[in-house]
Design a protein around this motif. Structure first.
Motif, PDB file in Angstrom:
ATOM      1  N   VAL A   1       4.140   5.869  -5.345  1.00  0.00           N
ATOM      2  CA  VAL A   1       4.244   5.937  -6.803  1.00  0.00           C
ATOM      3  C   VAL A   1       3.158   6.855  -7.365  1.00  0.00           C
ATOM      4  O   VAL A   1       3.421   7.653  -8.276  1.00  0.00           O
ATOM      5  CB  VAL A   1       4.184   4.529  -7.440  1.00  0.00           C
ATOM      6  N   ASN A   2       1.961   6.789  -6.819  1.00  0.00           N
ATOM      7  CA  ASN A   2       0.899   7.689  -7.274  1.00  0.00           C
ATOM      8  C   ASN A   2       1.234   9.148  -6.980  1.00  0.00           C
ATOM      9  O   ASN A   2       1.004  10.030  -7.810  1.00  0.00           O
ATOM     10  CB  ASN A   2      -0.442   7.312  -6.644  1.00  0.00           C
ATOM     11  N   LYS A   3       1.796   9.414  -5.805  1.00  0.00           N
ATOM     12  CA  LYS A   3       2.199  10.775  -5.457  1.00  0.00           C
ATOM     13  C   LYS A   3       3.320  11.257  -6.374  1.00  0.00           C
ATOM     14  O   LYS A   3       3.329  12.414  -6.802  1.00  0.00           O
ATOM     15  CB  LYS A   3       2.652  10.846  -3.997  1.00  0.00           C
TER      16      LYS A   3
ATOM     17  N   GLU B   1       0.827  -1.209   0.000  1.00  0.00           N
ATOM     18  CA  GLU B   1       0.000   0.000   0.000  1.00  0.00           C
ATOM     19  C   GLU B   1       0.864   1.264   0.000  1.00  0.00           C
ATOM     20  O   GLU B   1       0.592   2.213  -0.729  1.00  0.00           O
ATOM     21  CB  GLU B   1      -0.923  -0.005   1.214  1.00  0.00           C
ATOM     22  N   LYS B   2       1.914   1.280   0.811  1.00  0.00           N
ATOM     23  CA  LYS B   2       2.777   2.463   0.879  1.00  0.00           C
ATOM     24  C   LYS B   2       3.526   2.679  -0.430  1.00  0.00           C
ATOM     25  O   LYS B   2       3.717   3.813  -0.860  1.00  0.00           O
ATOM     26  CB  LYS B   2       3.739   2.351   2.058  1.00  0.00           C
TER      27      LYS B   2
ATOM     28  N   ASP C   1       3.894  10.252  -9.420  1.00  0.00           N
ATOM     29  CA  ASP C   1       3.298  10.480 -10.738  1.00  0.00           C
ATOM     30  C   ASP C   1       2.621  11.851 -10.799  1.00  0.00           C
ATOM     31  O   ASP C   1       2.839  12.618 -11.744  1.00  0.00           O
ATOM     32  CB  ASP C   1       2.303   9.368 -11.052  1.00  0.00           C
ATOM     33  N   LYS C   2       1.837  12.182  -9.805  1.00  0.00           N
ATOM     34  CA  LYS C   2       1.138  13.473  -9.782  1.00  0.00           C
ATOM     35  C   LYS C   2       2.122  14.632  -9.737  1.00  0.00           C
ATOM     36  O   LYS C   2       1.961  15.632 -10.442  1.00  0.00           O
ATOM     37  CB  LYS C   2       0.193  13.542  -8.590  1.00  0.00           C
ATOM     38  N   LEU C   3       3.166  14.506  -8.908  1.00  0.00           N
ATOM     39  CA  LEU C   3       4.146  15.583  -8.788  1.00  0.00           C
ATOM     40  C   LEU C   3       4.930  15.772 -10.084  1.00  0.00           C
ATOM     41  O   LEU C   3       5.176  16.902 -10.511  1.00  0.00           O
ATOM     42  CB  LEU C   3       5.097  15.309  -7.619  1.00  0.00           C
ATOM     43  N   LEU C   4       5.304  14.675 -10.721  1.00  0.00           N
ATOM     44  CA  LEU C   4       6.041  14.776 -11.986  1.00  0.00           C
ATOM     45  C   LEU C   4       5.179  15.423 -13.067  1.00  0.00           C
ATOM     46  O   LEU C   4       5.686  16.199 -13.883  1.00  0.00           O
ATOM     47  CB  LEU C   4       6.515  13.394 -12.444  1.00  0.00           C
TER      48      LEU C   4
END
Length: 70
Positions: free
Chosen positions: A47-49, A41-42, A51-54
């Protein structure tokens, strides 16, 4: 049981590939493994965070980018 280092690396490789994030520096995986909790989960959340930041910054994945999130 918690995943071992190699399983976490394999998971991150797949997740980054799915999101079309290119990892040019393999040390990124070691950096993340040492700092993120040993759960699926972490890793998914991080990875989702990333992706959003990039997408927001329109940059490539680097350790300083990861430092912003950890």
């Amino acid at each position: 049981n918690l995943p071992d280092d190699q399983l976490l690396v394999n998971l991150m490789v797949k997740l980054f590939h799915d999101k079309q994030i290119i990892v040019k520096n393999p040390e990124i995986f070691n950096y993340i493994i040492k700092r993120v909790g040993r759960s699926y989960e972490k890793v998914f959340t991080l990875v989702n965070k990333i992706d959003k930041l990039l997408l927001q910054k329109n940059k490539q994945l680097t350790i300083p980018i990861i430092k912003e999130l950890i």
